[in-house]
Design an enzyme around this catalytic site. Structure first.
Site, PDB file in Angstrom:
ATOM      1  N   ASN A  83      26.258  46.840  38.583  1.00  0.00           N
ATOM      2  CA  ASN A  83      27.671  46.476  38.564  1.00  0.00           C
ATOM      3  C   ASN A  83      27.862  44.994  38.855  1.00  0.00           C
ATOM      4  O   ASN A  83      27.079  44.355  39.561  1.00  0.00           O
ATOM      5  CB  ASN A  83      28.525  47.372  39.476  1.00  0.00           C
ATOM      6  CG  ASN A  83      28.068  47.457  40.903  1.00  0.00           C
ATOM      7  OD1 ASN A  83      26.900  47.294  41.205  1.00  0.00           O
ATOM      8  ND2 ASN A  83      29.003  47.725  41.793  1.00  0.00           N
ATOM      9  N   GLU A  90      31.051  42.497  39.760  1.00  0.00           N
ATOM     10  CA  GLU A  90      32.458  42.391  40.132  1.00  0.00           C
ATOM     11  C   GLU A  90      32.926  40.938  40.014  1.00  0.00           C
ATOM     12  O   GLU A  90      32.132  40.031  39.729  1.00  0.00           O
ATOM     13  CB  GLU A  90      32.641  42.904  41.568  1.00  0.00           C
ATOM     14  CG  GLU A  90      32.268  44.378  41.694  1.00  0.00           C
ATOM     15  CD  GLU A  90      32.485  44.953  43.079  1.00  0.00           C
ATOM     16  OE1 GLU A  90      32.710  44.182  44.041  1.00  0.00           O
ATOM     17  OE2 GLU A  90      32.423  46.197  43.199  1.00  0.00           O
ATOM     18  N   CYS A 114      30.962  48.123  35.295  1.00  0.00           N
ATOM     19  CA  CYS A 114      30.083  49.150  35.855  1.00  0.00           C
ATOM     20  C   CYS A 114      28.637  48.949  35.414  1.00  0.00           C
ATOM     21  O   CYS A 114      28.357  48.398  34.336  1.00  0.00           O
ATOM     22  CB  CYS A 114      30.521  50.534  35.401  1.00  0.00           C
ATOM     23  SG  CYS A 114      32.005  51.136  36.218  1.00  0.00           S
ATOM     24  N   GLU A 160      26.552  51.261  34.379  1.00  0.00           N
ATOM     25  CA  GLU A 160      26.248  52.016  33.159  1.00  0.00           C
ATOM     26  C   GLU A 160      26.762  51.284  31.932  1.00  0.00           C
ATOM     27  O   GLU A 160      26.082  51.218  30.892  1.00  0.00           O
ATOM     28  CB  GLU A 160      26.896  53.401  33.202  1.00  0.00           C
ATOM     29  CG  GLU A 160      26.515  54.260  34.383  1.00  0.00           C
ATOM     30  CD  GLU A 160      27.486  54.099  35.547  1.00  0.00           C
ATOM     31  OE1 GLU A 160      27.823  52.947  35.906  1.00  0.00           O
ATOM     32  OE2 GLU A 160      27.898  55.115  36.107  1.00  0.00           O
ATOM     33  N   CYS A 215      31.706  56.957  36.317  1.00  0.00           N
ATOM     34  CA  CYS A 215      33.174  56.948  36.286  1.00  0.00           C
ATOM     35  C   CYS A 215      33.651  57.421  34.908  1.00  0.00           C
ATOM     36  O   CYS A 215      32.858  57.605  33.975  1.00  0.00           O
ATOM     37  CB  CYS A 215      33.710  55.550  36.599  1.00  0.00           C
ATOM     38  SG  CYS A 215      33.634  54.427  35.192  1.00  0.00           S
ATOM     39  N   CYS A 233      32.747  55.238  31.806  1.00  0.00           N
ATOM     40  CA  CYS A 233      31.312  55.304  31.493  1.00  0.00           C
ATOM     41  C   CYS A 233      30.952  56.658  30.892  1.00  0.00           C
ATOM     42  O   CYS A 233      30.076  56.741  30.025  1.00  0.00           O
ATOM     43  CB  CYS A 233      30.489  54.998  32.738  1.00  0.00           C
ATOM     44  SG  CYS A 233      30.686  53.271  33.250  1.00  0.00           S
TER      45      CYS A 233
HETATM   46  N1  THU Z   1      30.712  51.576  39.729  1.00  0.00           N
HETATM   47  C1  THU Z   1      29.712  51.600  38.783  1.00  0.00           C
HETATM   48  O1  THU Z   1      29.054  50.579  38.531  1.00  0.00           O
HETATM   49  N2  THU Z   1      29.464  52.768  38.151  1.00  0.00           N
HETATM   50  C2  THU Z   1      30.110  53.938  38.414  1.00  0.00           C
HETATM   51  O2  THU Z   1      29.880  54.923  37.728  1.00  0.00           O
HETATM   52  C3  THU Z   1      31.040  54.030  39.533  1.00  0.00           C
HETATM   53  C4  THU Z   1      31.533  52.722  40.048  1.00  0.00           C
HETATM   54  C5  THU Z   1      30.971  50.323  40.424  1.00  0.00           C
HETATM   55  C6  THU Z   1      32.255  49.644  40.047  1.00  0.00           C
HETATM   56  C7  THU Z   1      32.545  48.842  41.292  1.00  0.00           C
HETATM   57  O3  THU Z   1      31.859  47.603  41.205  1.00  0.00           O
HETATM   58  C8  THU Z   1      31.939  49.644  42.424  1.00  0.00           C
HETATM   59  O4  THU Z   1      31.049  50.566  41.813  1.00  0.00           O
HETATM   60  C9  THU Z   1      32.949  50.411  43.271  1.00  0.00           C
HETATM   61  O5  THU Z   1      33.774  51.187  42.469  1.00  0.00           O
END
Ligand code: THU
Length: 154
Positions: free
Chosen positions: A48, A50, A59, A61, A101, A104
């Site tokens: 991930n 941000e 994300c 994935e 999520c 994804c």
């Molecule tokens: N996140 C992912 O990278 N993949 C997921 O399937 C769930 C959430 C990340 C997004 C964000 O940077 C952090 O997790 C918190 O939500």
């Protein structure tokens, strides 16, 4: 499923955990790694990413799947492993598994559909925590039942 991993699932979770170590997640402090395995054994990682506009986080994935696509492998995915957890968690405490999520899930579903059109088996989705043996293996139809997909557009 918990306890023993199949060797291949564990290997892919380890790849996801390596990617997780590169997560840039200073806002949520929740690190996620993903590892996609193609039908020729190639492994592509994502983590991930941000930014200061909180809602625009990328994300793990989605990053991995985008890279797979850029290399022409979107229809050739055998499995995806996902691992993650809070960066500040007590390493002695169990780590809950991370499932993809909603967005994804939709991307995985798209990859499964294009792969199936070209004779690929279903995508194996291996979900794990930041450490430990607990994991679950899903199909996308379990994670995203009755989904909108490419066939709806025809
Ligand atoms: N996140 C992912 O990278 N993949 C997921 O399937 C769930 C959430 C990340 C997004 C964000 O940077 C952090 O997790 C918190 O939500």
């Amino acid at each position: 499923m918990s306890g023993d991993y199949s060797g291949l699932d564990l290997a892919l979770v380890i790849e996801a955990r390596k990617a997780m170590a590169n997560a840039y997640a200073p806002y949520s402090r929740f690190a996620v790694g993903a590892a996609v395995e193609l039908d020729n054994g190639t492994i592509v990682r994502g983590c991930n990413l941000e930014n200061a506009s909180y809602g625009l986080a990328l994300c793990a994935e989605a990053g991995a799947l985008s890279t797979v696509n850029a290399h022409g492998g979107f229809a050739r995915i055998r499995a995806i492993a996902i691992a993650g957890g809070p960066m500040d968690a007590d390493p002695n405490m169990p780590s809950a598994i991370v499932t993809p999520c909603g967005r994804c899930r939709q991307l995985i579903r798209e990859a499964r559909d294009v792969g199936r059109d070209r004779g690929q088996a279903d995508i194996r989705i291996i979900c794990a925590g930041a450490h430990g043996q607990d994991h679950r293996v899903y199909s996308i139809d379990t994670l995203l039942p009755d989904a909108f997909g490419p066939a709806n557009l025809t």
